[in-house]
Structure formats: structure tokens, C-alpha cells
Write a protein that holds these residues in place. Structure first.
Motif, short mmCIF file in Angstrom:
data_model
loop_
_atom_site.label_atom_id
_atom_site.label_comp_id
_atom_site.label_asym_id
_atom_site.label_seq_id
_atom_site.Cartn_x
_atom_site.Cartn_y
_atom_site.Cartn_z
N ILE B 425 -9.13 -79.93 9.18
CA ILE B 425 -9.03 -79.83 10.65
C ILE B 425 -10.42 -79.82 11.26
O ILE B 425 -10.71 -80.56 12.20
CB ILE B 425 -8.29 -78.53 11.05
CG1 ILE B 425 -6.81 -78.64 10.69
CG2 ILE B 425 -8.46 -78.25 12.54
CD1 ILE B 425 -6.04 -77.36 10.85
N ALA B 429 -12.04 -82.50 13.64
CA ALA B 429 -12.38 -82.07 15.01
C ALA B 429 -13.84 -82.41 15.31
O ALA B 429 -14.17 -82.80 16.43
CB ALA B 429 -12.13 -80.58 15.18
N VAL B 436 -10.77 -82.70 24.24
CA VAL B 436 -9.89 -81.64 23.78
C VAL B 436 -9.29 -82.07 22.44
O VAL B 436 -8.80 -83.21 22.32
CB VAL B 436 -8.74 -81.38 24.77
CG1 VAL B 436 -7.87 -80.21 24.29
CG2 VAL B 436 -9.28 -81.07 26.16
N VAL B 437 -9.35 -81.21 21.47
CA VAL B 437 -8.71 -81.50 20.18
C VAL B 437 -7.68 -80.40 19.93
O VAL B 437 -8.02 -79.22 19.87
CB VAL B 437 -9.74 -81.54 19.03
CG1 VAL B 437 -9.02 -81.77 17.70
CG2 VAL B 437 -10.76 -82.65 19.27
N TRP B 438 -6.43 -80.82 19.85
CA TRP B 438 -5.38 -79.87 19.54
C TRP B 438 -5.05 -79.98 18.05
O TRP B 438 -4.66 -81.06 17.57
CB TRP B 438 -4.12 -80.19 20.35
CG TRP B 438 -4.23 -79.80 21.80
CD1 TRP B 438 -4.32 -78.53 22.29
CD2 TRP B 438 -4.22 -80.67 22.94
NE1 TRP B 438 -4.37 -78.57 23.67
CE2 TRP B 438 -4.31 -79.86 24.08
CE3 TRP B 438 -4.14 -82.06 23.09
CZ2 TRP B 438 -4.33 -80.39 25.38
CZ3 TRP B 438 -4.16 -82.59 24.38
CH2 TRP B 438 -4.26 -81.75 25.51
N ALA B 439 -5.23 -78.92 17.32
CA ALA B 439 -4.93 -78.93 15.90
C ALA B 439 -3.63 -78.16 15.67
O ALA B 439 -3.52 -77.00 16.09
CB ALA B 439 -6.07 -78.31 15.11
N ASN B 440 -2.69 -78.81 15.05
CA ASN B 440 -1.37 -78.23 14.80
C ASN B 440 -0.72 -77.71 16.08
O ASN B 440 0.03 -76.73 16.07
CB ASN B 440 -1.44 -77.14 13.73
CG ASN B 440 -1.76 -77.74 12.37
OD1 ASN B 440 -1.31 -78.84 12.06
ND2 ASN B 440 -2.55 -77.04 11.58
N THR B 441 -1.02 -78.35 17.17
CA THR B 441 -0.38 -78.11 18.45
C THR B 441 -0.73 -79.31 19.33
O THR B 441 -1.48 -80.19 18.90
CB THR B 441 -0.83 -76.78 19.08
OG1 THR B 441 -0.09 -76.55 20.27
CG2 THR B 441 -2.31 -76.80 19.40
N LYS B 444 -1.50 -78.28 25.18
CA LYS B 444 -1.60 -76.90 25.64
C LYS B 444 -2.71 -76.83 26.67
O LYS B 444 -3.75 -77.48 26.52
CB LYS B 444 -1.91 -75.97 24.45
CG LYS B 444 -0.76 -75.88 23.45
CD LYS B 444 0.41 -75.10 24.03
CE LYS B 444 1.56 -74.97 23.05
NZ LYS B 444 2.25 -76.25 22.79
#
Lengths: 365, 474
Positions: B425, B429, B436-441, B444
Motif C-alpha cells: 500500500i 501510495a 488523494v489515495v484511498w487504500a482499502n476504501t 471518503k
């Protein structure tokens, strides 16, 4: 896409403790040399130089007294010892692209005169193609440089300061030729500015980043990252101004293409020699000399340039043209300004070329 | 599969007037432009007639904002804060009304307006209210100054939320604003004007001018505007960046995106499927940071696609006011035409199109959730921002290939990474060129969290401490 960067490639072993390679650079020998004899203002050698150009050695004698301690072979009569009547070996001022010193592909040059109107050298007059080559070199260097550790970048900037310090006399002389008052102090200030920015490399993230307390079960962190390739139109302040616009761009991991002062481009190319011997990877800084009016719009319109610093664009109309061209790919634009280069620069020149990346991750078991 | 009984939210909670004026200097006034109708995209019924602001009206609004700037900027930050807290409270008090109005005017499911938009709107005002008397601690010097009059132009996908993102930080920093909502979604902004009056906000601090592109251009180009903030398409963003050149106006732009949502073979597939659905079908895909490109590691591509199709078959498309609805209406006929056109091009270029069996209502603007497979990076559905419920799926083998493909776009707003491996991750990233980097989501948002793009997704950040910079003279 053109942004074929491969970040994260470490710069293996560069300037790491225990690797003394950098310190063995030939310039190191000079850093302790008592070259300060040639204190700025102590002798304008201009008259001598034009003489050299026209009639051989006759005029170089006067200049030599000032330079005897320096031993720099860099320009004109320097390097002649008092007793020598030999013809000086002059320096050819070329461009600095991708770590090499090519002439302009256009084959063009333009004469550069001292503040008193005497011929100093023919500088390369960079073309659109040179600008594009420089952008390619800067893009190629971006992955490695932005992926280097902040510690590593800081050491390399500090190394640039060391190299500059070692050539103090040479720069003081070149600045004197441009008509700068107190050139030695300008060199000192430039060295100090580099040291100041070197220290920022591993602090700006703490100052410009943030841990964000979002209203939910998430870890959330914002950190600054370099924008990419930055085109810089340097101010007409040939060393301190130049260093003050380059250092904040590269210390955070950007790479750049710099258009040197059109009137006084020679110190910029000599600075490139400093950069080339400072473990700065080729392509991180590329220096073009020539017409600002010709080069700036190409760089402003270049689709693989991420940001442009218009600080040195004195012509208001040209600045507007550049800002309009920059809109095509939404370049970040730092508008023209005429700051007091001796003042505390603050962090703005760094943050202008930083992106904020925010990473979210759920928390849980 | 369960059938759900209809559970419509009552629209009686909101009193939609037949006509609305401009909000200038604390009063509702007529506009000199030709009034226009705003419709409910789910039914095509006319909701109201709205005044259009001419250049002269915009000038009036800017002059009102300039007059108000003197007192507003000189007011102690703690007093400005209290106005913003008041506004936040009134938004909470009237959130059901605002949510229903948003759904009527925009077409988004009431579930989203109620559970996402409105809570974030209130939170945004609360957050920036707290900054108003703490600006000296924000890292921009001991006493940072506001810029003056902010001209703000916002889009139709999150009408009230985008208003909050613009107005809250501007006011907290001591600026006054002239805001132009989108032509197709002006109503919640006008209800917000009423909220400003309820809060006794001094006249002229917030001015709202409705209209189409010319009104927006008049706001952006007004010589007495000191700051331009725009959220919308990259195309218009370019025009704005070009038109303010030489004016000295400070600009922030939050533009388009073509985000990659990257799923590795070790990801929790069911969670990833939820994230993918949330990434592209939330708000009908009318989201600049939507995860519109799905990059799946080759070894799990078939499994993931099957799970995704199964999940899409369960999505409920229809009446946005129904609390069970997942997918609402496309915001306008114009946007529907664009989504259709790009989808047709996707097919014509050789990608395979799939939508679940899905009955579309007879009236209104509707488009079924759609997945394209067999997509090449050169396809327009993999390059252009569709801004609709259309997902382009590609595959990759190695992390390096995933990074390369994800970054292969002029945009750089957001990205998603799905893997159970923490080091991967962080590695990803680091390399993704996105704000914006959403990891496992995915998708948001929070007022404390800076949002904004790299490259052609614009510049400047909204949210968090970073969001203050856009409205301070620094």
C-alpha cells in the motif's frame, strides 16, 4: 503518458557516509585555497579581457595580479601567472542539459558583454529544441531525484554549497564583470542560501504535511510531494537570485529547466559546473542561456512541464503570455516578482511547487 | 432476491417556491438576465423559475461584497467563528429539508443527500468556524490577511457540499464571497441564502448569483474580485486559468479526474467490490474523483468481475426520493447525452459493454450502471472523464505495471489501492501521482482532510489546514 517517472529508484550510495567519492572531487583541493585575495571590487579586469580577445596577452598582465591565488582556469586571463606571457585558454560557455554541456543544437550564440560594455564571451543561444531536450532530461531525472531520500537530497544541496564556496573567487570575478556591487558578499549569500535550503529537505514534510483527525475509523495523512518538472525563468541577479530560485525547486524533489539571466548568463553556466561536480544527478537542473522572450513561451506551453516560475520575467506582457500558455495543461504558476534576495525567503518558493497527497486507510482489527 | 416496498421520503418538508431571485447584499432581488427553469431530473417536472444574473447584477454583487469586506475582515475572528457556528447549526436543524431539496434538484438518491452530503456540509462549517480565530497558528505567519472578494463557481454534482467547501473557508479567513451555483442545481444555494439571513450574517458577506456560463464568466472576470475558486470540468478550468492571467487574482481549481482503482490478487474481494461500487456508482458517477478505471491483477480478474456483476445486479435504480434507491437520475439531458455518447464510443472502439438487467423509468434522465471489459488504455472510455455510472476495467500483472497504467492520464485527482499487504500500500501510495489515495476504501471525505489534484486535475487544496491557504494572502 509522458510522465514515465519511476520514482523510488534509490540513488545508490550517493554521498552516503563512508563513501568519500564526492570529497575526492578535484574542486575539493581548492576549497581551502587562500583565494580570497581577489576580494570583489578589488579589480575589474574587464579592460584586460577585451584586450585578450583582440591582441593576445598584452592586457592580461593587469588582471593576473588579482587572480594569482585562485588558480582557476575558468575564464579569460585567469590562470596566468604573473610571469606568464602565454595566451589564456578561455572557457566556452555552453548549455547544461542532462548533466552534459552541449552547445545549442541551433548553432547560435550571442555575445555577452560586461557591465562596461566589453566583450566577455559568446554564450549559447538556446533554441526551442534545446528547451525540449532539457525538459526530456528533467523528466527522466524526476523519478530518481524525487525518489531519493530527503537526507540524500539535503546532503547533495549541501555539497553544492561546498563546491560553490570553493570557487568563490571565480564567481566573485564573474559577478564583478556583470556589474554587481559587493560580488563577494553575493557569493557568500548564495552559499549560505544553499546551506539553508539543504537543511529544509527533511523538514518541509513535517512543516507542510499534516495528520488529519477525520471523523471516522481511518488513518489519514497528508504529505507534500514534488510537482514534477518546473520551468524557471531566473531573475537578473546572476548568482544569488539564481540559486534562490533553483534551490527551493529541487530540494523537495522537483527537477527543473532554468533560463538564466539573459544579460548576465555566464555565472549560471559556471554554476552548472558546480552542480556537475556536486553529485547532483544529471538532468535535475538544466540550464539554458539565450533569449527569455524566445524560450519562456515554449516552456510555458510545454505539455510535459508541470509548473513554471516566472520570477525573472520582467516584461509584463510576456508574463501574461506565459501564464496564458501555462493554462493549457494547468501548470502551477509562480508569478513574476522582484524580491529582496537578501531577505529571509520563507517557505513559499518551496510550497509553490509542492502537491499535497492525502492517504486514507481504515483502522480496525 | 428481496423485493423492497417503496419507502419514499416526503417532499412536503421543503417548500419549493415557484420563482427565486438573486441574493445580493442580504436581499433577494430580480436579475436582468432571462430567467431559467430548474427541473427535477428524475421526472423532468419544472421545480422553479430562477433569475439569471447579468454582468450588471454580478457587478452589484461584487460591490456589495466589497462593502461588506471592510467590516467582515476587521471583525475579530472569534466573532466570525460564531456566525459560522450558527450557520452550521441551522444547516443541521434544516438538514432534512436541504436533503430533500438537493435530491429534487440534483437527482441523487436521498440516502446519499441525507447521509453523505448534508452531514459533510454541516461538518465543513463547524470545522472552518473553529479556524476563524486561530489563523495565526495555521502556519501562514502570525497574522495572515484575507484576500478580499472571492468569486466562486461550483458544479452540479454536490451543489450544497461544494458551496460549503467554498464558502466556509473563505468566510473563516475574513473574505466575502460572490458564489455562482450550477445552472441545473441552484435551489439549495438559494435556501442557504435564507439560512444566512436566519443567522443574521451581515449583508453582502455572502452573495449568490444564479445563471449559466456567462454569469460564471462575469464573476471570474470581474476586476474587483481578488480570488477565483472553481470546481468543475478541466475544460472550463483551462479557460479560467487563461482568463485570469495577468490579473493577479489568486486561483484554485478543482477539476476533472480519471481515477484508477487498483485491486491486487491478495485483496479482500468482497470489500474491494463494495469499494469499486462506491467508487464509480456513488452519485451516479457524477464525482470528479470517481474510480472510473478499474485495474485488476490478472489472476483475480475473472473472479472479481463475476462478483462485481453479481453486486451490480442488486443495485436499485429509480426514484431518488425512495430511501432504498442506490442509483438516482443523471443530472441533466445534456450530461445523459455525454454519457451515452462516450459509452457508444466505448463499444465502437471494441470494448465489451455490460449492464445488469435494469428497468429505467419512463421519464427523466437515466443510465444503467455499466461495466466495460476488454478496455485498452487508448480507448476513450479509459482516457476521458465520463462523469457517469460507467466503469472501464483493465488488468495488470505487476505492481510496477499498475503504477504505470494508473499514472497514464493527464489527470491526478485520486486513486484507490486494494491489498492486504501494508508495505505494498505504502509503496503504491508513494508512486501514484494523485492528490488523494484511498487504500482499502474509496470516496471518503472529511473537512479535516485536504482534497485536490495533481496535474490537470487542478491546483490548490480544499479541506484541512491546507484549505486555508486558498483564502489567505500568503
Amino acid at each position: 503518458m509522458t510522465e514515465a517517472e519511476q520514482p523510488g529508484k534509490d540513488l545508490p550510495g550517493r554521498d552516503q557516509p563512508g563513501r568519500a567519492r564526492a570529497d575526492e572531487a578535484p574542486d575539493g583541493r581548492r576549497s581551502g585555497a587562500p583565494g580570497r585575495a581577489g576580494k570583489p571590487g578589488a579589480g575589474k579586469s574587464g579592460a584586460g579581457r577585451i584586450g585578450v580577445a583582440d591582441s593576445g596577452e598584452s592586457a592580461s598582465v593587469g588582471a593576473a595580479s588579482r587572480e594569482s591565488a585562485s588558480g582557476e582556469p575558468a575564464s579569460g586571463e585567469r590562470g596566468n601567472s604573473r610571469e606568464s606571457a602565454r595566451l589564456a585558454v578561455r572557457k566556452t560557455y555552453k548549455l547544461y542539459i542532462g548533466g552534459a554541456f552541449p552547445r545549442s543544437e541551433s548553432g547560435r550564440s550571442y555575445p555577452v558583454a560586461s557591465s562596461e560594455g566589453e566583450f566577455l564571451a559568446n554564450a549559447s543561444k538556446a533554441s526551442r529544441k534545446d528547451a525540449r531536450d532539457a525538459v526530456v532530461a528533467a523528466r527522466k531525472a524526476f523519478g530518481g531525484w524525487s525518489g531519493a531520500t530527503a537526507y540524500n537530497r539535503g546532503q547533495i544541496l549541501y555539497r553544492i554549497a561546498e563546491m560553490l564556496e570553493g570557487r568563490r573567487a571565480q564567481f566573485a570575478a564573474e559577478l564583478a564583470d556583470t556589474g554587481a556591487g559587493r560580488p563577494g558578499e553575493a557569493v557568500d549569500a548564495a552559499v549560505d542560501r544553499l546551506v539553508w535550503y539543504a537543511g529544509w529537505s527533511d523538514k518541509i514534510t513535517s512543516v507542510a504535511g499534516a495528520a488529519n483527525p477525520v471523523a471516522g475509523p481511518y488513518f489519514n495523512l497528508s504529505s507534500p510531494e514534488p510537482t514534477g518538472v518546473v520551468a524557471v525563468v531566473a531573475p537578473d541577479e546572476p548568482l544569488l537570485g539564481l540559486v534562490s530560485v533553483i534551490a527551493p525547486v529541487i530540494v523537495t524533489g522537483n527537477t527543473c529547466v532554468v533560463v538564466a539571466s539573459e544579460r548576465a548568463p555566464l555565472p549560471a553556466i559556471t554554476l552548472a559546473e558546480v552542480l556537475a561536480t556536486s553529485d547532483l544527478p544529471g538532468g535535475v537542473v538544466n540550464v539554458l542561456t539565450g533569449s527569455v522572450k524566445e524560450l519562456a513561451p515554449w516552456l510555458a506551453a510545454h505539455m510535459d512541464v508541470n509548473a513554471i516560475d516566472l520570477t525573472g520575467v520582467a516584461d509584463a506582457e510576456l508574463a501574461v503570455t506565459c501564464e496564458q500558455a501555462a493554462a493549457e495543461n494547468l501548470k502551477r504558476v509562480l508569478r513574476p516578482s522582484d524580491p529582496d534576495w537578501s531577505a529571509d525567503p520563507g517557505v513559499r518558493r518551496m510550497t509553490a511547487f509542492l502537491e499535497t497527497k492525502t492517504v486514507w486507510h481504515p483502522t480496525g482489527v | 432476491m428481496f423485493e423492497y416496498a417503496p419507502a419514499p421520503e416526503s417532499r412536503d418538508v421543503v417548500d419549493v417556491k415557484s420563482s427565486y431571485g438573486l441574493f445580493i447584499d442580504g436581499e433577494f432581488t430580480d436579475g436582468a438576465g432571462a430567467a431559467f427553469k430548474t427541473i427535477n431530473p428524475a421526472t423532468e417536472e419544472t421545480l422553479a423559475e430562477v433569475a439569471a444574473a447579468s454582468e450588471a447584477d454580478v457587478d452589484r454583487a461584487v460591490r456589495a461584497a466589497r462593502r461588506a469586506f471592510g467590516t467582515w475582515s476587521a471583525m475579530p475572528g472569534s466573532e466570525r467563528a460564531k456566525y459560522l457556528f450558527r450557520i452550521a447549526r441551522i444547516i443541521q436543524e434544516r438538514s432534512r429539508e436541504l436533503a430533500v431539496l438537493e435530491t429534487l434538484d440534483n437527482g441523487k438518491p436521498i440516502r446519499e443527500a441525507r447521509d453523505v452530503d448534508l452531514p459533510l456540509v454541516a461538518a465543513h462549517f463547524f470545522y472552518y468556524a473553529g479556524w476563524a480565530d486561530k489563523l495565526g497558528h495555521a502556519g501562514y505567519g502570525p497574522d495572515p490577511k484575507p484576500l478580499g472578494v472571492a468569486g466562486q463557481v461550483i458544479p452540479w454534482n454536490f451543489p450544497l457540499l461544494m458551496l460549503a467547501w467554498k464558502v466556509a473557508p473563505a468566510l473563516a479567513c475574513g473574505n466575502t464571497v460572490v458564489l455562482k451555483p450550477a445552472e441545473t442545481t441552484p435551489l439549495t444555494a438559494l435556501l442557504f441564502a435564507e439560512i444566512c439571513r436566519q443567522a443574521d450574517l451581515p449583508p453582502g458577506v455572502v452573495n449568490i448569483v444564479t445563471g449559466a456560463g456567462e454569469t460564471g464568466a462575469a464573476v471570474v472576470n470581474h476586476p474587483d474580485v481578488n480570488k477565483v475558486a472553481f470546481t468543475g470540468s478541466t475544460e472550463v478550468g483551462r479557460l479560467i486559468a487563461r482568463s485570469v492571467a495577468g490579473s493577479g487574482k489568486k486561483v484554485t481549481l478543482e477539476l476533472g479526474g480519471k481515477a484508477a482503482n487498483i485491486v491486487f490478487d491478495d485483496a479482500a474481494i468482497d470489500q474491494a467490490v463494495e469499494g469499486i461500487v462506491d467508487g464509480i456508482f456513488f452519485n451516479q458517477g457524477h464525482v470528479c474523483c470517481a474510480g472510473s478505471r478499474l485495474l485488476v491483477q490478472e489472476s483475480v480478474a475473472d473472479e472479481l468481475l463475476e462478483a462485481l456483476k453479481r453486486r451490480l445486479s442488486r443495485l436499485r435504480l429509480g426514484d431518488p426520493l425512495d430511501k432504498n434507491t442506490d442509483i438516482g437520475a443523471i443530472n441533466s439531458a445534456e450530461q445523459l447525452a455525454r454519457v451515452r455518447e462516450l459509452s457508444d464510443i466505448g463499444e465502437a472502439e471494441g470494448a465489451e459493454r455490460w449492464s445488469p438487467a435494469c428497468e429505467l423509468p419512463g421519464r427523466g434522465f437515466w443510465f444503467p450502471p455499466t461495466i466495460f471489459t476488454g478496455v485498452a488504455q487508448s480507448h476513450r472510455i479509459a482516457r476521458d472523464e465520463v462523469f457517469g455510472p460507467v466503469l472501464a476495467m483493465l488488468t495488470f500483472r505487476t505492481p510496477a505495471e499498475a503504477v504505470e497504467k494508473a499514472n497514464n492520464t493527464p489527470y491526478g485527482l485520486s486513486a484507490g489501492v486494494w491489498t492486504e499487504k501494508g508495505s505494498r500500500i505504502l509503496w503504491m501510495a508513494d508512486r501514484l501521482r494523485a492528490g488523494v489515495v484511498w487504500a482499502n476504501t474509496f470516496n471518503k471525505f472529511d473537512p479535516t482532510s485536504p482534497f485536490g489534484g495533481y496535474k490537470e486535475s487542478g491546483y490548490g487544496r480544499e479541506g484541512g489546514r491546507h484549505g486555508l491557504e486558498a483564502y489567505l494572502d500568503v
